[in-house]
Design a protein around this motif. Structure first.
Motif, mmCIF file in Angstrom:
data_model
loop_
_atom_site.group_PDB
_atom_site.id
_atom_site.type_symbol
_atom_site.label_atom_id
_atom_site.label_comp_id
_atom_site.label_asym_id
_atom_site.label_seq_id
_atom_site.Cartn_x
_atom_site.Cartn_y
_atom_site.Cartn_z
ATOM 1 N N SER A 195 -1.500 23.363 -1.412
ATOM 2 C CA SER A 195 -0.425 23.065 -1.007
ATOM 3 C C SER A 195 -0.152 21.910 -0.075
ATOM 4 O O SER A 195 0.899 21.339 0.364
ATOM 5 N N CYS A 196 -1.576 21.575 0.460
ATOM 6 C CA CYS A 196 -1.332 20.493 1.582
ATOM 7 C C CYS A 196 -2.884 19.694 1.033
ATOM 8 O O CYS A 196 -3.868 19.851 1.857
ATOM 9 N N VAL A 197 -2.858 18.923 0.169
ATOM 10 C CA VAL A 197 -4.169 18.330 -0.241
ATOM 11 C C VAL A 197 -4.364 17.024 0.706
ATOM 12 O O VAL A 197 -5.579 16.931 1.166
ATOM 13 N N TYR A 198 -3.481 16.362 1.312
ATOM 14 C CA TYR A 198 -3.439 15.045 1.843
ATOM 15 C C TYR A 198 -3.143 15.124 3.395
ATOM 16 O O TYR A 198 -2.313 15.517 3.829
ATOM 17 N N SER A 199 -4.426 14.974 4.281
ATOM 18 C CA SER A 199 -3.919 15.398 5.764
ATOM 19 C C SER A 199 -2.937 14.494 6.302
ATOM 20 O O SER A 199 -3.184 13.204 6.302
ATOM 21 N N PRO A 200 -2.067 15.186 6.783
ATOM 22 C CA PRO A 200 -0.734 14.499 7.803
ATOM 23 C C PRO A 200 -1.430 13.571 8.666
ATOM 24 O O PRO A 200 -1.050 12.384 9.068
ATOM 25 N N LEU A 211 0.803 -1.269 -0.041
ATOM 26 C CA LEU A 211 -0.055 0.155 0.042
ATOM 27 C C LEU A 211 0.979 1.173 0.108
ATOM 28 O O LEU A 211 1.992 1.142 0.379
ATOM 29 N N MET A 212 0.368 2.524 -0.392
ATOM 30 C CA MET A 212 0.979 3.600 -0.249
ATOM 31 C C MET A 212 0.090 4.760 0.088
ATOM 32 O O MET A 212 -1.113 4.970 -0.774
ATOM 33 N N ALA A 213 0.518 5.314 1.142
ATOM 34 C CA ALA A 213 -0.193 6.415 1.562
ATOM 35 C C ALA A 213 0.335 7.548 0.800
ATOM 36 O O ALA A 213 1.127 7.992 0.514
ATOM 37 N N ILE A 214 -0.851 8.272 0.069
ATOM 38 C CA ILE A 214 -0.580 9.267 -0.735
ATOM 39 C C ILE A 214 -0.056 10.648 0.046
ATOM 40 O O ILE A 214 -1.235 11.057 0.755
ATOM 41 N N THR A 215 0.722 10.903 -0.115
ATOM 42 C CA THR A 215 1.410 12.390 0.512
ATOM 43 C C THR A 215 1.504 13.478 -0.310
ATOM 44 O O THR A 215 1.228 14.654 0.141
ATOM 45 N N GLY A 216 1.093 13.642 -1.742
ATOM 46 C CA GLY A 216 1.025 14.620 -2.673
ATOM 47 C C GLY A 216 0.686 13.920 -4.019
ATOM 48 O O GLY A 216 0.763 12.776 -4.227
ATOM 49 N N GLN A 217 0.162 14.917 -4.904
ATOM 50 C CA GLN A 217 -0.181 14.389 -6.175
ATOM 51 C C GLN A 217 0.098 15.407 -7.186
ATOM 52 O O GLN A 217 0.573 16.463 -6.933
ATOM 53 N N ILE A 218 0.388 14.621 -8.483
ATOM 54 C CA ILE A 218 0.559 15.696 -9.648
ATOM 55 C C ILE A 218 -0.720 15.216 -10.429
ATOM 56 O O ILE A 218 -1.010 14.147 -11.001
ATOM 57 N N SER A 219 -1.313 16.370 -10.691
ATOM 58 C CA SER A 219 -2.775 16.158 -11.716
ATOM 59 C C SER A 219 -2.775 16.894 -13.026
ATOM 60 O O SER A 219 -3.678 16.836 -13.820
ATOM 61 N N GLN A 220 -1.394 17.404 -13.306
ATOM 62 C CA GLN A 220 -1.577 18.463 -14.424
ATOM 63 C C GLN A 220 -1.541 17.902 -15.885
ATOM 64 O O GLN A 220 -1.519 18.280 -16.836
ATOM 65 N N PHE A 221 -1.467 16.317 -15.718
ATOM 66 C CA PHE A 221 -1.592 15.621 -17.131
ATOM 67 C C PHE A 221 -3.095 15.366 -17.661
ATOM 68 O O PHE A 221 -3.378 14.846 -18.341
ATOM 69 N N VAL A 222 -4.030 15.768 -16.648
ATOM 70 C CA VAL A 222 -5.627 15.660 -16.671
ATOM 71 C C VAL A 222 -6.063 16.931 -16.610
ATOM 72 O O VAL A 222 -5.604 17.775 -15.837
ATOM 73 N N PRO A 223 -7.371 17.164 -17.193
ATOM 74 C CA PRO A 223 -8.007 18.482 -17.028
ATOM 75 C C PRO A 223 -8.490 18.679 -15.686
ATOM 76 O O PRO A 223 -8.793 17.635 -14.833
ATOM 77 N N SER A 224 -8.708 19.478 -15.136
ATOM 78 C CA SER A 224 -8.958 20.101 -13.845
ATOM 79 C C SER A 224 -10.590 19.868 -13.793
ATOM 80 O O SER A 224 -11.306 20.427 -14.549
ATOM 81 N N PRO A 225 -10.963 19.311 -12.671
ATOM 82 C CA PRO A 225 -12.474 19.177 -12.391
ATOM 83 C C PRO A 225 -13.112 20.497 -11.981
ATOM 84 O O PRO A 225 -14.242 20.670 -11.901
ATOM 85 N N LEU A 226 -12.351 21.443 -11.635
ATOM 86 C CA LEU A 226 -12.576 23.000 -11.525
ATOM 87 C C LEU A 226 -12.902 23.735 -12.523
ATOM 88 O O LEU A 226 -13.225 24.995 -12.412
ATOM 89 N N ARG A 227 -12.508 23.341 -13.734
ATOM 90 C CA ARG A 227 -12.736 24.028 -15.060
ATOM 91 C C ARG A 227 -14.215 24.233 -15.045
ATOM 92 O O ARG A 227 -14.906 23.555 -15.076
#
Ligand code: HPA
Length: 272
Positions: free
Chosen positions: A157-162, A126-142
Motif C-alpha cells: 500500500s505504500c511502495v515509495y517512501s514519502p 524527472l518524475m518522482a514515482i509516487t505509486g506503481q502499476i505492475s499487473q501487466f508483468v509477472p510478479s518477481p515473488l511468484r
C-alpha cells in the motif's frame, strides 16, 4: 535451486571479493551509467564474477556492481540492469536488487528512463514515482517464498517512501530541473506501446511507462526496504506526440539529462 538460494550464492561470491556493507543501493537506468564514476574508492565487481547474475544484452547497460562512498554514505550501485524482455525470468531480473539488500542496503533508489503519458511532461523532465502499476508483468515473488526474505503476501500500500519523494523534490528544485510526481506503469516490452495502449494506461491512472523498476520495487519492499524511484522522461509516450519512438532517441535524451539527474541523486543520498 530457488530464487532465494541463488541470492545467497551470489552473496557468497561477492563476499569472496569484498566485506563492504552498503547502506544504500542505487540502480542506474539508461543514461545514468556515468553516475557510478562519482563513487569514491570504488570496488568494482563484474557480473561475470557474481554467481547467477544475468548478463545485460542491451547497449548502454554495463553489468556490474560498484561499491564505495558517495557524499559520505556507503553505497552500492548497480550499473546496468537486466530486463524481462531480454528473456530472463523475473527472479533473475530482481536478483541484483535482492543481492544488494542482502549485502546490507536498507534503502533502494531505482532510476529509469520512461515515456511520458501525462501530456504536460516534457522530454528531460524527472518524475518522482509516487505509486506503481505492475499487473501487466509477472510478479518477481511468484514461486516458493522464503520467509527470511519477506512474507508470502507482502503489503504494497505504500511502495515509495514519502520522505524520500520530498527529498527528491527538494534536490530537483536546487538543481533547477522539473520534478513531477506520478504513477509508473511497467510493461514487458521490448516493443514500444501503441497509442491505444497508452490511452488505456492513462485511464488506469499511469503517468509514465517503462520496462523496468516496478518489479525491483516489489522485491525490495518484500524485504522491508525503503524505496525511492525516479523516472527520467525520455520521450512523450506513443500517440502523445506524433514522433515514432526509437531506443537511440531514448538514450540521447537520457544522456542529455544525466548530469542534472545525478545532482538530484547526490542530494538525496547526502540528506537521507
Ligand atoms: N515506453 C516504454 N519504455 C520507455 C519509453 C516508452 O515510451 N521511453 C523510455 N523507456
Amino acid at each position: 535451486m530457488n530464487a532465494y538460494e541463488m541470492v545467497r550464492i551470489a552473496e557468497e561470491s561477492v563476499r569472496k571479493v569484498t566485506s563492504f556493507v552498503p547502506d544504500v543501493a542505487i540502480v542506474l537506468g539508461s543514461g545514468l551509467g556515468a553516475f557510478a564514476e562519482e563513487v569514491e574508492n570504488p570496488i568494482v565487481i563484474g557480473s561475470d564474477r557474481i554467481s547467477g547474475y544475468a548478463k545485460s544484452t542491451i547497449s548502454g547497460h554495463l553489468g556490474r556492481l560498484v561499491f564505495g562512498t558517495l557524499r559520505g554514505k556507503k553505497v552500492v550501485i548497480q550499473q546496468g540492469r537486466v530486463h524481462y524482455y531480454e528473456g530472463y525470468e523475473m527472479s533473475q531480473v530482481v536478483l541484483p536488487v535482492r543481492l544488494m539488500c542482502a549485502l546490507g542496503a536498507k534503502t533502494v533508489i531505482l532510476t529509469n528512463a520512461a515515456g511520458g503519458i501525462d501530456p504536460s511532461y516534457k522530454a528531460g523532465d524527472l518524475m518522482a514515482i509516487t505509486g506503481q502499476i505492475s499487473q501487466f508483468v509477472p510478479s518477481p515473488l511468484r514461486g516458493e517464498n522464503d520467509d527470511e526474505f519477506g512474507p508470502r503476501f507482502p503489503d504494497m500500500s505504500c511502495v515509495y517512501s514519502p520522505r524520500l519523494i520530498a527529498l527528491a523534490k527538494e534536490g530537483a528544485a536546487k538543481a533547477g530541473i522539473t520534478m513531477h510526481e506520478g504513477v509508473y506503469i511497467q510493461v514487458s516490452g521490448p516493443q514500444f506501446e501503441t497509442p491505444e495502449e497508452i490511452r488505456a494506461f492513462r485511464v488506469l491512472g499511469a503517468d509514465a511507462v517503462g520496462m523496468s523498476t516496478a518489479v525491483e520495487a516489489i522485491a525490495a519492499r518484500h524485504m522491508g526496504r525503503e524505496v525511492m524511484g525516479i523516472s527520467l522522461i525520455a520521450n512523450p509516450a506513443a500517440g502523445i506526440s506524433e514522433e515514432p519512438l526509437s531506443h537511440e532517441d531514448v538514450k540521447r535524451a537520457a544522456d542529455a539529462a544525466g548530469k542534472k539527474f545525478g545532482e538530484v541523486l547526490k542530494f538525496v543520498v547526502e540528506k537521507m
